[in-house]
Design an enzyme around this catalytic site. Structure first.
Site, PDB file in Angstrom:
ATOM      1  N   HIS A  37      -9.820  -0.948  -8.966  1.00  0.00           N
ATOM      2  CA  HIS A  37      -9.151  -2.166  -8.514  1.00  0.00           C
ATOM      3  C   HIS A  37     -10.130  -3.334  -8.603  1.00  0.00           C
ATOM      4  O   HIS A  37     -11.303  -3.199  -8.222  1.00  0.00           O
ATOM      5  CB  HIS A  37      -8.668  -2.027  -7.067  1.00  0.00           C
ATOM      6  CG  HIS A  37      -7.793  -0.841  -6.829  1.00  0.00           C
ATOM      7  ND1 HIS A  37      -6.675  -0.574  -7.590  1.00  0.00           N
ATOM      8  CD2 HIS A  37      -7.869   0.155  -5.915  1.00  0.00           C
ATOM      9  CE1 HIS A  37      -6.102   0.536  -7.143  1.00  0.00           C
ATOM     10  NE2 HIS A  37      -6.812   0.995  -6.129  1.00  0.00           N
ATOM     11  N   GLU A  91      -9.737  -0.963  -0.305  1.00  0.00           N
ATOM     12  CA  GLU A  91      -8.925  -0.064   0.504  1.00  0.00           C
ATOM     13  C   GLU A  91      -9.798   0.978   1.192  1.00  0.00           C
ATOM     14  O   GLU A  91     -10.982   1.145   0.882  1.00  0.00           O
ATOM     15  CB  GLU A  91      -7.872   0.635  -0.364  1.00  0.00           C
ATOM     16  CG  GLU A  91      -8.446   1.470  -1.490  1.00  0.00           C
ATOM     17  CD  GLU A  91      -7.406   1.864  -2.545  1.00  0.00           C
ATOM     18  OE1 GLU A  91      -6.418   1.137  -2.717  1.00  0.00           O
ATOM     19  OE2 GLU A  91      -7.625   2.896  -3.203  1.00  0.00           O
ATOM     20  N   HIS A 144     -12.211   5.729  -8.781  1.00  0.00           N
ATOM     21  CA  HIS A 144     -11.696   6.646  -7.763  1.00  0.00           C
ATOM     22  C   HIS A 144     -10.376   7.278  -8.196  1.00  0.00           C
ATOM     23  O   HIS A 144      -9.674   6.765  -9.066  1.00  0.00           O
ATOM     24  CB  HIS A 144     -11.492   5.923  -6.432  1.00  0.00           C
ATOM     25  CG  HIS A 144     -10.401   4.882  -6.480  1.00  0.00           C
ATOM     26  ND1 HIS A 144     -10.580   3.631  -7.022  1.00  0.00           N
ATOM     27  CD2 HIS A 144      -9.110   4.908  -6.052  1.00  0.00           C
ATOM     28  CE1 HIS A 144      -9.461   2.934  -6.923  1.00  0.00           C
ATOM     29  NE2 HIS A 144      -8.542   3.689  -6.341  1.00  0.00           N
ATOM     30  N   ARG A 183      -5.644   1.398 -14.599  1.00  0.00           N
ATOM     31  CA  ARG A 183      -5.702   2.830 -14.898  1.00  0.00           C
ATOM     32  C   ARG A 183      -6.790   3.039 -15.950  1.00  0.00           C
ATOM     33  O   ARG A 183      -6.653   2.627 -17.095  1.00  0.00           O
ATOM     34  CB  ARG A 183      -4.331   3.304 -15.374  1.00  0.00           C
ATOM     35  CG  ARG A 183      -4.196   4.817 -15.478  1.00  0.00           C
ATOM     36  CD  ARG A 183      -2.808   5.211 -15.937  1.00  0.00           C
ATOM     37  NE  ARG A 183      -1.793   4.939 -14.942  1.00  0.00           N
ATOM     38  CZ  ARG A 183      -0.656   4.311 -15.180  1.00  0.00           C
ATOM     39  NH1 ARG A 183      -0.377   3.871 -16.403  1.00  0.00           N
ATOM     40  NH2 ARG A 183       0.209   4.110 -14.226  1.00  0.00           N
TER      41      ARG A 183
END
Length: 268
Positions: free
Chosen positions: A57, A74, A132, A152
């Site tokens: 991200h 996150e 991740h 992705r």
């Protein structure tokens, strides 16, 4: 206080329940109306029955430049994990962009990844730029910036679209931390998590806002385990509530709660 109704999204690898969201992909109008606008956090339960793609991200700067939106930092609180369940958390060495591109080209990026075993009660901080992936047999509570931007990086040969160049441009190799049991409180630049154990009765107050109340003045309470009464309302496992600024919290029963607090970085 208001109980929120989750929005269920099926995925090829399992499912997501969006517990608290004003994001356009799956907006809870009840939350949007209660807080008066765009809530800065997005809270999900993610059930990974099989492995997700390897993702990155972008941070706020790159997300604004590439997608005109927030970045995505996150954190995962592991709700349950099968024996031996693993996640991808970072790279296992230092690689150049050319080496990573080559590994993707020949479908061998998995040899460059760092695999970490996780257990129920662990916490994983995933700041923007972290390589991740959740692998199979794990369920997490995810607290993140309200953003749906995902690059992705690698999809295990499943053939879905990947975003290799944006992913490589967004990688940060210094973001990975150790994975340990949640220590009761966690803070980062975007949110604070506070674990609350209710044994018979618990009382507290939500922080008071300034005279001008903003969406990021509202806290959330997630019921991790147990059941009881919260501000006069019966609650059970995996319920989530939004709390008003300065609201008193009265909990009775035997429960494990997670208080989720937006960090106010723009307005204070």
């Amino acid at each position: 206080m208001k109980k929120l109704t989750p929005i269920h999204l099926e995925k090829i690898w399992g499912y997501e329940d969006w517990l608290a969201s004003t994001h356009p992909v799956a907006c809870q109008k009840e939350l949007e109306n209660f807080v008066g606008g765009d809530y800065p956090l997005l809270v999900k339960i993610i059930q990974a029955n099989s492995r997700l793609s390897v993702q990155i991200h972008p941070d706020d700067e790159r997300a604004s430049m590439f997608e005109h939106c927030r970045g995505k930092t996150e954190g995962w609180y592991v709700l349950s994990a099968e024996k031996g369940a693993q996640i991808v958390y970072g790279l296992n060495g230092i690689y150049t962009a050319s080496e990573l591109r080559k590994a993707i080209e020949i479908n061998s990026l998995e040899d460059c990844l760092r695999y970490v075993e996780v257990h129920a009660g662990d916490f994983v901080y995933v700041p923007s730029g972290t390589v991740h992936a959740l692998l199979g047999g794990v369920q997490v509570l995810e607290v993140q910036q309200s953003s749906d931007v995902t690059y992705r990086f690698y999809d295990w040969g499943r053939g879905r679209e990947c975003h290799v160049e944006k992913a490589i441009a967004s990688i940060k190799t210094d973001a990975v931390r150790s994975v340990n049991r949640f220590q009761g409180v966690f803070s980062c630049p975007y949110f604070t998590l506070e674990e609350i154990t209710v044994e018979n009765e618990y009382n507290s107050f939500v922080d008071k806002a300034s005279s001008h109340i903003l969406p990021d003045d509202y806290n959330l309470i997630f019921v991790k385990a147990g059941h009881g009464i919260l501000n006069g309302e019966a609650v059970s496992e995996k319920d989530i509530f939004v709390l008003s600024p300065a609201e008193k919290i009265t909990a009775k029963g035997e429960m494990q709660l997670m208080k989720i607090i937006p960090v106010q970085i723009k307005h204070r």
